[in-house]
Design a protein around this motif. Structure first.
Motif, PDB file in Angstrom:
ATOM      1  N   ASP A   1       0.856  -1.179   0.000  1.00 56.97           N
ATOM      2  CA  ASP A   1       0.000   0.000   0.000  1.00 56.97           C
ATOM      3  C   ASP A   1       0.894   1.232   0.000  1.00 56.97           C
ATOM      4  OD1 ASP A   1      -2.200   1.629   0.128  1.00 56.97           O
ATOM      5  OD2 ASP A   1      -2.533   1.363   2.271  1.00 56.97           O
ATOM      6  N   TYR A   2       0.276   2.400  -0.274  1.00 55.94           N
ATOM      7  CA  TYR A   2       1.078   3.623  -0.372  1.00 55.94           C
ATOM      8  C   TYR A   2       1.088   4.442   0.910  1.00 55.94           C
ATOM      9  CZ  TYR A   2      -3.638   4.884  -2.055  1.00 55.94           C
ATOM     10  OH  TYR A   2      -5.000   5.016  -2.217  1.00 55.94           O
ATOM     11  N   ASP A   3       0.879   3.792   2.058  1.00 59.41           N
ATOM     12  CA  ASP A   3       1.046   4.496   3.326  1.00 59.41           C
ATOM     13  C   ASP A   3       2.220   3.893   4.094  1.00 59.41           C
ATOM     14  OD1 ASP A   3       0.111   2.100   4.313  1.00 59.41           O
ATOM     15  OD2 ASP A   3      -1.659   2.946   5.295  1.00 59.41           O
ATOM     16  N   ALA A   4       2.469   4.404   5.309  1.00 60.54           N
ATOM     17  CA  ALA A   4       3.642   3.963   6.056  1.00 60.54           C
ATOM     18  C   ALA A   4       3.560   2.499   6.446  1.00 60.54           C
ATOM     19  CB  ALA A   4       3.822   4.838   7.304  1.00 60.54           C
ATOM     20  N   ASP A   5       2.368   2.008   6.761  1.00 64.15           N
ATOM     21  CA  ASP A   5       2.210   0.591   7.077  1.00 64.15           C
ATOM     22  C   ASP A   5       2.559  -0.252   5.860  1.00 64.15           C
ATOM     23  OD1 ASP A   5       1.553  -1.811   8.283  1.00 64.15           O
ATOM     24  OD2 ASP A   5      -0.610  -1.501   8.176  1.00 64.15           O
ATOM     25  N   GLY A   6       2.047   0.141   4.688  1.00 64.57           N
ATOM     26  CA  GLY A   6       2.367  -0.596   3.472  1.00 64.57           C
ATOM     27  C   GLY A   6       3.835  -0.517   3.107  1.00 64.57           C
ATOM     28  N   ALA A   7       4.446   0.649   3.308  1.00 63.41           N
ATOM     29  CA  ALA A   7       5.864   0.812   2.974  1.00 63.41           C
ATOM     30  C   ALA A   7       6.754  -0.025   3.889  1.00 63.41           C
ATOM     31  CB  ALA A   7       6.256   2.284   3.050  1.00 63.41           C
ATOM     32  N   THR A   8       6.493   0.052   5.202  1.00 62.57           N
ATOM     33  CA  THR A   8       7.308  -0.744   6.120  1.00 62.57           C
ATOM     34  C   THR A   8       7.048  -2.234   5.907  1.00 62.57           C
ATOM     35  OG1 THR A   8       5.588  -0.483   7.825  1.00 62.57           O
ATOM     36  CG2 THR A   8       7.453   1.045   7.891  1.00 62.57           C
ATOM     37  N   GLY A   9       5.777  -2.603   5.643  1.00 61.70           N
ATOM     38  CA  GLY A   9       5.464  -4.002   5.383  1.00 61.70           C
ATOM     39  C   GLY A   9       6.151  -4.518   4.136  1.00 61.70           C
TER      40      GLY A   9
ATOM     41  N   ALA B   1      14.418 -10.644  14.225  1.00 67.51           N
ATOM     42  CA  ALA B   1      14.255  -9.505  15.135  1.00 67.51           C
ATOM     43  C   ALA B   1      14.909  -8.248  14.567  1.00 67.51           C
ATOM     44  CB  ALA B   1      14.850  -9.833  16.501  1.00 67.51           C
ATOM     45  N   GLU B   2      15.821  -8.425  13.614  1.00 62.24           N
ATOM     46  CA  GLU B   2      16.447  -7.273  12.979  1.00 62.24           C
ATOM     47  C   GLU B   2      15.439  -6.433  12.194  1.00 62.24           C
ATOM     48  OE1 GLU B   2      19.589  -8.884  10.639  1.00 62.24           O
ATOM     49  OE2 GLU B   2      20.840  -9.417  12.372  1.00 62.24           O
ATOM     50  N   LEU B   3      14.251  -6.977  11.953  1.00 58.63           N
ATOM     51  CA  LEU B   3      13.223  -6.256  11.214  1.00 58.63           C
ATOM     52  C   LEU B   3      12.271  -5.485  12.121  1.00 58.63           C
ATOM     53  CD1 LEU B   3      12.273  -9.165   8.766  1.00 58.63           C
ATOM     54  CD2 LEU B   3      13.802  -7.235   8.287  1.00 58.63           C
ATOM     55  N   LEU B   4      12.453  -5.586  13.425  1.00 51.51           N
ATOM     56  CA  LEU B   4      11.472  -5.030  14.355  1.00 51.51           C
ATOM     57  C   LEU B   4      11.449  -3.507  14.390  1.00 51.51           C
ATOM     58  CD1 LEU B   4      11.733  -7.578  17.293  1.00 51.51           C
ATOM     59  CD2 LEU B   4       9.740  -7.143  15.847  1.00 51.51           C
ATOM     60  N   ASP B   5      12.516  -2.848  13.968  1.00 51.39           N
ATOM     61  CA  ASP B   5      12.451  -1.387  13.865  1.00 51.39           C
ATOM     62  C   ASP B   5      11.382  -0.972  12.862  1.00 51.39           C
ATOM     63  OD1 ASP B   5      14.107  -2.526  11.869  1.00 51.39           O
ATOM     64  OD2 ASP B   5      15.111  -0.621  11.497  1.00 51.39           O
ATOM     65  N   LEU B   6      11.316  -1.709  11.736  1.00 52.90           N
ATOM     66  CA  LEU B   6      10.319  -1.417  10.714  1.00 52.90           C
ATOM     67  C   LEU B   6       8.916  -1.823  11.172  1.00 52.90           C
ATOM     68  CD1 LEU B   6      12.324  -2.622   7.581  1.00 52.90           C
ATOM     69  CD2 LEU B   6      11.953  -0.272   8.348  1.00 52.90           C
ATOM     70  N   VAL B   7       8.837  -2.938  11.892  1.00 52.19           N
ATOM     71  CA  VAL B   7       7.544  -3.371  12.425  1.00 52.19           C
ATOM     72  C   VAL B   7       6.996  -2.332  13.395  1.00 52.19           C
ATOM     73  CG1 VAL B   7       6.335  -5.155  13.741  1.00 52.19           C
ATOM     74  CG2 VAL B   7       8.113  -5.805  12.105  1.00 52.19           C
ATOM     75  N   ALA B   8       7.859  -1.815  14.260  1.00 58.10           N
ATOM     76  CA  ALA B   8       7.432  -0.791  15.218  1.00 58.10           C
ATOM     77  C   ALA B   8       6.958   0.460  14.499  1.00 58.10           C
ATOM     78  CB  ALA B   8       8.582  -0.460  16.168  1.00 58.10           C
ATOM     79  N   LEU B   9       7.698   0.910  13.511  1.00 56.68           N
ATOM     80  CA  LEU B   9       7.339   2.123  12.776  1.00 56.68           C
ATOM     81  C   LEU B   9       5.985   1.966  12.088  1.00 56.68           C
ATOM     82  CD1 LEU B   9       7.766   4.879  11.521  1.00 56.68           C
ATOM     83  CD2 LEU B   9       9.317   3.822   9.836  1.00 56.68           C
TER      84      LEU B   9
ATOM     85  N   VAL C   1       6.219  -3.155  19.281  1.00 59.84           N
ATOM     86  CA  VAL C   1       6.699  -1.774  19.220  1.00 59.84           C
ATOM     87  C   VAL C   1       7.851  -1.549  20.189  1.00 59.84           C
ATOM     88  CG1 VAL C   1       6.071   0.630  19.639  1.00 59.84           C
ATOM     89  CG2 VAL C   1       4.496  -0.863  18.408  1.00 59.84           C
ATOM     90  N   GLU C   2       7.713  -2.037  21.411  1.00 57.37           N
ATOM     91  CA  GLU C   2       8.775  -1.826  22.395  1.00 57.37           C
ATOM     92  C   GLU C   2      10.082  -2.493  21.963  1.00 57.37           C
ATOM     93  OE1 GLU C   2      10.994  -0.678  25.674  1.00 57.37           O
ATOM     94  OE2 GLU C   2       9.161   0.136  24.787  1.00 57.37           O
ATOM     95  N   GLN C   3       9.999  -3.693  21.426  1.00 60.45           N
ATOM     96  CA  GLN C   3      11.216  -4.371  20.987  1.00 60.45           C
ATOM     97  C   GLN C   3      11.851  -3.641  19.805  1.00 60.45           C
ATOM     98  OE1 GLN C   3      12.704  -7.000  22.531  1.00 60.45           O
ATOM     99  NE2 GLN C   3      11.145  -6.699  24.108  1.00 60.45           N
ATOM    100  N   GLY C   4      11.029  -3.091  18.929  1.00 62.85           N
ATOM    101  CA  GLY C   4      11.574  -2.294  17.830  1.00 62.85           C
ATOM    102  C   GLY C   4      12.225  -1.021  18.324  1.00 62.85           C
TER     103      GLY C   4
END
Length: 573
Positions: free
Chosen positions: A78-86, A221-229, A246-249
């Motif tokens: 998708d063209y929002d932040a959730d879609g971009a990080t996903g 877990a290296e992807l959790l920064d993007l998951v949190a965002l 979110v906390e782990q990210g």
């Protein structure tokens, strides 16, 4: 403006009588349903089990086969932040798990509209994928999945939006909100769904021998920064499961173990990565990332999150920063126009209709959702802001208020007045839709009636829920620092809010629309306060006032001090 009621929680005495910052935090957690034995955000080991997601086995089998055969997996986000990080999580994760060829495609907000459509499938087919994997969309893409099937391309749908009466005939669907899915955390963002799918895929590849030996098993877990965002940016409810993600990210970002793009976006926004909070992600990083999808193409944002070159990330982040400044200028102009439109109805909230449908001939469709949110906040009405799609159609961005499920309201219009709405989808608080230009007036009438049937002629008075009064002795830097990092705070687990009586010592405007105060909670004590977008209260900011606020840290020229972030100001007579 609609009057706002400040309501204190039933247990507000615990906050008022707290003798120390730690006692205050304990009372705040209790107000949010946590007991002494609960942790606000436990470790990753306490995440809900991945096995409870329906459709997981079929999805894992599709991806595993593509990885083993060296097939081309095309991620459509998708063209929002959730879609971009996903999308970034999918591309990074699949490559780390051994996929030979993974690419991504983000539909254009301006040319394609939301989600997987037949036109997007045709564009995807030109890239010759062996599998299309949607991220943060697809659950309503019936015709698009049918088109892909006709072209011989299987589709794996990963989404979190609410399904309609029918779901697409995809090769596999992973969505915690589909019928029959027993996954207990229904509030996963699109990026969270992708992360869970990758975890399940890693388990399968490990058990079947693909990972191990000469092929290193990646640390997802290296992807959790993007998951949190993405989770914070999509304003999903921060239930226990999402708070863990979110906390782990956030911990990874603070420790400097995040991707170059997240670091660059924080730095260009003037935020310290080592002290980052969920609020920083939601109010400083997400708007800059979203600016790509609102004004240009979100592929730029995905590129920022995929590059491992700090210089390239900084270059893209700076461009996104400039786009966000342009977005704010467009938003201000559109909001002014919307206010003029409302003057033709009434500026008295009691006589406004129960819902608002606004249209500007030259409005920017990438910014209409933000304008809808601003008007909603001012008048406490569900709002749909329509912009011209350029093809004889209008594209609307809808924002709701508590008590009205926006997607269901639009669905009611679609069922009672078939043919008015061409496409729609979304959540309880936000949705998007497309309709023909000539359908605007009948849609407006039908939508207002759908809202009236649920809320009546006048929506309930908005309220701010307060944790109670904060003793002046706890309006300290120590308390502010503790609360800032004690979350993650967000929807469903709100940041601590307090209210109390203050004497206004000085008041002025900053940045034309922000209210800057110096107030005294008691004789002999002073503290700064700022209310963003509360400049219209300047005339009332005198004498004794009641403030609803959050306690925060202000850093200026290297000096850190407590300040009040104002949510509301009431005159005390």
């Amino acid at each position: 403006m609609t009057p706002i009621h400040i309501r204190r929680r039933a247990s507000d005495d615990a906050c008022r009588h707290a003798a120390s910052p730690s006692e205050l935090l304990k009372a705040i957690y209790a107000n949010r349903g946590l007991t002494d034995s609960d942790q606000p955000a436990p470790g990753l080991a306490e995440l809900e089990p991945v096995s409870q997601l329906r459709g997981l086995n079929a999805a894992v089998a599709l991806l595993a086969e593509s990885i083993r055969s060296g097939g081309h997996i095309l991620v459509v986000g998708d063209y929002d932040a959730d879609g971009a990080t996903g999308s970034a999580v999918a591309v990074r994760g699949l490559k780390a798990l051994g996929a030979a060829k993974v690419s991504f495609l983000v539909p254009s907000r301006f040319h394609n509209g939301y989600g997987l459509s037949p036109a997007v499938v045709d564009a995807a087919a030109a890239l010759v994928p062996d599998l299309i994997m949607t991220v943060d969309n697809g659950i309503s893409s019936l015709s698009a999945v049918e088109r892909a099937g006709a072209l011989g391309i299987p589709v794996l749908v990963t989404d979190h939006h609410l399904p309609g009466e029918r779901i697409p005939a995809a090769a596999a669907i992973v969505n915690p909100n589909q019928d029959g899915c027993g996954f207990p955390s229904k509030h996963l963002a699109g990026v969270g769904v992708v992360f869970y799918l990758l975890v399940a895929l890693r388990i399968h590849l490990r058990e079947t021998g693909w990972l191990g030996g000469g092929r290193r098993e990646p640390n997802l877990a290296e992807l959790l920064d993007l998951v949190a965002l993405g989770t914070v940016a999509d304003v999903v409810t921060l239930d226990r499961n999402n708070r863990i993600l979110v906390e782990q990210g956030l911990r990874r970002i603070r420790a400097g173990r995040c991707c170059a793009g997240v670091t660059a976006l924080l730095e260009v926004a003037g935020r310290d990565p080592s002290r980052v909070t969920a609020t920083d992600l939601g109010f400083f990083v997400a708007p800059r990332l979203n600016a790509a999808g609102r004004l240009e193409e979100m592929s730029l944002g995905v590129d920022c999150l995929l590059t491992d070159d700090p210089a390239r990330a900084a270059e893209i982040a700076q461009h996104l920063h400039e786009l966000n400044k342009r977005r704010r200028e467009i938003e201000d102009d559109m909001k002014d126009e919307a206010e003029l439109l409302l003057e033709t109805l009434s500026l008295d909230g009691a006589t406004l209709p129960p819902a608002l449908c606004l249209f500007g001939e030259d409005w920017h469709q990438g910014v209409s959702g933000i304008v809808a949110a601003r008007i909603r906040e001012r008048y406490h009405r569900p709002v749909i802001a329509f912009a011209d799609g350029g093809d004889g159609r209008l594209r609307g961005s809808a924002r709701s208020i508590e008590g009205l499920h926006m997607r269901d309201a639009i669905d009611r219009v679609n069922r009672t007045c078939p043919g008015l709405v061409e496409r729609f989808g979304g959540h309880a608080m936000a949705a998007g839709l497309t309709l023909r230009s000539e359908c605007l007036d009948p849609f407006r009438e039908a939508f207002v009636e759908a809202v009236r049937a649920q809320l009546g002629d006048v929506p309930p008075q908005p309220e701010i829920l307060s944790d109670g009064a904060l003793s002046p002795g706890l309006m300290s830097l120590e308390t502010a620092e503790l609360l800032r990092l004690a979350g993650p705070w967000g929807k469903g687990f709100p940041e601590p809010r307090f209210d109390g009586s203050f004497e206004v010592l000085s008041a002025r405007l900053v940045g034309e629309r922000h209210l800057k105060l110096r107030v005294a909670p008691e004789p002999g004590m002073q503290i700064d306060a700022i209310g963003f977008n509360l400049g219209e209260h300047l005339a009332n900011a005198r004498g004794r006032v009641r403030l609803a606020y959050r306690l925060d840290v202000n850093e200026y020229r290297g000096v850190r001090a407590p300040q009040l972030l104002l949510d509301h100001l009431q005159v005390l007579t």
